[in-house]
Design a protein around this motif. Structure first.
Motif, mmCIF file in Angstrom:
data_model
loop_
_atom_site.group_PDB
_atom_site.id
_atom_site.type_symbol
_atom_site.label_atom_id
_atom_site.label_comp_id
_atom_site.label_asym_id
_atom_site.label_seq_id
_atom_site.Cartn_x
_atom_site.Cartn_y
_atom_site.Cartn_z
ATOM 1 N N GLU A 1 -8.620 -2.810 -14.080
ATOM 2 C CA GLU A 1 -7.892 -1.584 -15.369
ATOM 3 C C GLU A 1 -8.865 -2.688 -16.098
ATOM 4 N N MET A 2 -9.662 -3.757 -15.769
ATOM 5 C CA MET A 2 -10.333 -4.643 -16.773
ATOM 6 C C MET A 2 -11.833 -4.129 -16.482
ATOM 7 N N GLY A 3 -12.492 -3.251 -15.970
ATOM 8 C CA GLY A 3 -13.391 -3.371 -15.266
ATOM 9 C C GLY A 3 -13.823 -1.845 -16.427
ATOM 10 N N CYS A 4 -12.678 -0.844 -16.236
ATOM 11 C CA CYS A 4 -13.646 0.623 -16.369
ATOM 12 C C CYS A 4 -14.025 0.332 -17.820
ATOM 13 N N PRO A 5 -15.258 1.220 -18.147
ATOM 14 C CA PRO A 5 -15.247 1.014 -19.156
ATOM 15 C C PRO A 5 -14.989 2.123 -20.444
ATOM 16 N N THR B 1 -17.706 0.728 -11.383
ATOM 17 C CA THR B 1 -17.189 -0.611 -12.176
ATOM 18 C C THR B 1 -15.194 -1.418 -11.092
ATOM 19 N N SER C 1 -15.530 -1.973 -8.095
ATOM 20 C CA SER C 1 -16.470 -3.827 -7.611
ATOM 21 C C SER C 1 -15.618 -4.663 -7.868
ATOM 22 N N TYR C 2 -14.020 -5.082 -9.277
ATOM 23 C CA TYR C 2 -13.866 -5.373 -9.165
ATOM 24 C C TYR C 2 -12.362 -5.882 -8.536
ATOM 25 N N ASN D 1 -21.378 -0.712 -3.829
ATOM 26 C CA ASN D 1 -21.735 0.577 -4.644
ATOM 27 C C ASN D 1 -22.564 0.601 -5.796
ATOM 28 N N TRP D 2 -23.148 -1.079 -5.944
ATOM 29 C CA TRP D 2 -24.340 -0.591 -6.819
ATOM 30 C C TRP D 2 -26.151 -0.544 -6.582
ATOM 31 N N GLN E 1 -13.452 0.840 -23.451
ATOM 32 C CA GLN E 1 -12.719 0.302 -22.949
ATOM 33 C C GLN E 1 -13.523 -0.741 -23.081
ATOM 34 N N ARG F 1 -12.847 -4.276 -23.414
ATOM 35 C CA ARG F 1 -12.292 -5.693 -22.587
ATOM 36 C C ARG F 1 -13.861 -5.506 -21.006
ATOM 37 N N SER F 2 -14.071 -3.736 -20.964
ATOM 38 C CA SER F 2 -15.144 -4.005 -19.270
ATOM 39 C C SER F 2 -16.564 -4.450 -20.533
ATOM 40 N N PRO F 3 -16.805 -5.624 -18.992
ATOM 41 C CA PRO F 3 -18.416 -5.725 -19.190
ATOM 42 C C PRO F 3 -19.590 -4.346 -18.861
#
Lengths: 374, 207
Positions: free
Chosen positions: A213-217, A241, A244-245, B70-71, B150, B152-154
């Motif tokens: 949840e933190m990674g999804c942009p 993402t 990946s996380y 996956n990347w 979102q 907070r996402s890198p």
């Protein structure tokens, strides 16, 4: 193992033949023989070869034809389960479509065993910098009992049927793109000739502190007030993402358009309550959110709370040993709450602090000598 | 304008250099070689176009990625191009910090390289998406859906990081370009160059 059966031999026998997984071997019983791919099965008795029935069909339709080998060809009528035979390694080999490449636990406690002396009644919860998840009327959680699990894969089949999970074919499985929302992880510890082997079903953990949840942009994966980690297919742009996380690697991505044509029989067999995902969208276990919502609707119509056992996830429903238990952890009397208080209870990868809602009960160690020493 | 300077070859003056520079766009020094190089580069670009069309129509599965890897090349190439861009920035910065007076020629080349490398890097966050036609959802705009990115996402930070890098590199590049734009403006017949060179003075005292 997908899309094929195998001829299983012990590690020592494979070494004698200098054979690796996927090498073609010929098994001869009496006057008849059959060829198939080899598989090294840790713990299998030396000088035995295991043949798996049910494959090698020639009139099973597009999906069932020409998979694996037909073990009935060498099965003697007099002694259907045990026969004398010989093994010969052939020149060819094939790439087996397996979903798990690494089986050693390597000292990690992913699949745990516990002996009666080690059971603890109350374990302190791991400290966290994050605030606890705010309470809600229902809080969904799941417990999987590793002592009951027999690794039959019925939960995987049920989940695939219930949630319109696409079948991707052997080539895509070889590429590592199988779409099953939960996997049965098989682990071995100890000596390869006499290992302890574990089955561990791993669905989405629905972590309260989910890294995905933190990674999804784009907010494509969110958390419901009831603790379900939601996947919003329409918002997903496919950055991957979240996968990946995810430390549990339970997320699956639609690398191609795996949907069947709209006028096919498979499409007609889809569950109408579940969205069919298109290309470029991530998917994962949803705690059968369609069943949760149906239970909410039924309970709201009758003006009552949801009863324990009213929401049954597909995996729970299919499990023959009732290893999977799902329910409301806000209700202290629900079965899932009782199991979470059990002394065998543990959290997978607890040290990561994800606080998953799906947790496990360790297997009882059934070997007396080990429990005396351990 | 025709007095010699310390850093130039003694045979040439400032005006002569300016004359040489502004004549390059008008008369290519090596016509045929340029055409051949341009053809090769265009062929490679065409290959990129074809690959991107294949990627968008068939899906990101044409790459060898899976779960969990996956990347892979998408992120490698992204960082690779940003690395090349950083090389240009590093060169410019080092030349400035060491006070090299001859930095201008290299500076132009380095900054241009950086800019194009950042553009190359910037296409990867779009190419690697499963649904690239929705890439604009990563940008904050008032959507009718009522959802914002979102933050907070890198990956969201990636957008801002690359945008910042692009803007700043553009600024560096433009700053170094001003004298040449002024020289072009001096020789231009239309008034367009005056805007780019940010001045209306036409006394030719470029440097």
């Amino acid at each position: 193992m997908t899309w094929s059966n195998v001829i299983a031999v012990s590690p020592a026998l494979a070494k004698r033949f200098s054979a690796a997984n996927g090498d073609h071997v010929e098994v001869t019983v009496g006057a008849r023989h059959v060829e198939g791919p080899l598989w090294i099965m840790p713990g299998q008795a030396d000088n035995t070869v295991a043949l798996y029935l049910g494959y090698g069909r020639t009139r099973a339709g597009r999906v069932g034809d020409n998979l694996g080998y037909d073990a009935y060809r060498v099965r003697p009528r007099a002694e259907p389960w045990l026969a004398q035979g010989s093994l010969r390694k052939l020149e060819t080999r094939e790439d087996l479509a397996v979903t798990q490449l690494h089986h050693r636990l390597d000292g990690f406690d992913l699949a745990r065993e516990i002996s009666p002396g080690q059971v603890e009644r109350a374990k302190p919860e791991q400290a966290s910098l994050y605030a606890p998840w705010p309470s809600s009327k229902n809080a969904w959680g799941m417990v999987i009992d590793l002592d009951s699990c027999i690794g039959c894969n019925a939960c995987v089949t049920a989940c695939t049927a219930e949630n319109n999970v696409p079948v991707v074919g052997a080539d895509q499985v070889r590429a590592g793109r199988e779409m099953h929302w939960l996997r049965i992880a098989r682990y071995y510890t100890g000596d390869v000739a006499e290992p302890r082997s574990f089955f561990e079903p791993v669905p989405c953990m629905h972590c309260e502190d989910a890294p995905c949840e933190m990674g999804c942009p784009v907010h494509a994966t969110t958390h419901s007030p009831e603790g379900v980690n939601q996947m919003v297919y329409n918002r997903c742009i496919g950055t991957r993402t979240c996968s990946s996380y995810c430390p549990y690697k339970v997320r699956r991505f639609n690398f191609y358009d795996y949907r069947r044509p709209a006028d096919s029989s498979e499409h007609a067999a889809h569950n109408p309550d579940v969205t069919v995902r298109s290309r470029g969208v991530m998917e994962k276990c949803t705690y059968c959110t369609q069943r949760i919502e149906a239970a909410h609707v039924a309970a709201d119509k009758e003006n009552r709370p949801i009863r324990d056992g009213e929401v049954v996830t597909a995996c729970q429903q299919a499990c023959p040993t009732k290893a999977i238990v799902f329910g409301d952890i806000n209700d202290p009397n629900s079965e899932v709450s009782r199991l979470k208080r059990d002394g065998r209870h543990y959290v997978l990868l607890e040290e990561l602090g994800t606080r998953p809602r799906t947790t496990y009960l360790a297997r009882w160690r059934d070997d007396d000598t080990e429990s005396r020493s351990g | 304008m025709s007095e010699p300077s310390d850093i130039l070859p003694t045979r040439q003056s400032m005006g002569g250099i300016a004359e040489q520079l502004t004549s390059i766009p008008l008369h290519f020094p090596a016509d045929r070689r340029w055409v051949i190089a341009m053809t090769v580069a265009s062929a490679l670009l065409l290959l990129l176009m074809v690959s991107v069309v294949e990627l968008f129509t068939r899906g990101v599965g044409i790459w060898g990625i899976n779960i969990p890897v996956n990347w892979a090349f998408a992120i490698h190439n992204y960082v690779w191009w940003l690395g090349i861009g950083h090389a240009g920035t590093l060169i410019s910065a080092l030349l400035l910090l060491t006070g090299s007076e001859w930095r201008n020629s290299l500076n132009r080349f380095a900054e241009t390289m950086t800019l194009f490398a950042v553009v190359c890097a910037g296409i990867y966050p779009i190419l690697h998406l499963g649904r690239p036609w929705y890439v604009y959802w990563m940008f904050p705009y008032p959507a009718t859906m009522g959802v914002w990115p979102q933050f907070r996402s890198p990956l969201e930070w990636d957008i801002w990081a690359v945008l910042t890098y692009l803007t700043v590199s553009l600024g560096f590049w433009y700053t170094g370009l001003i004298p040449d734009l002024a020289a072009a403006r001096d020789r231009a017949t239309r008034c367009g160059w005056q805007i780019f060179s940010a001045s209306r003075r036409s006394d030719g005292a470029g440097q």
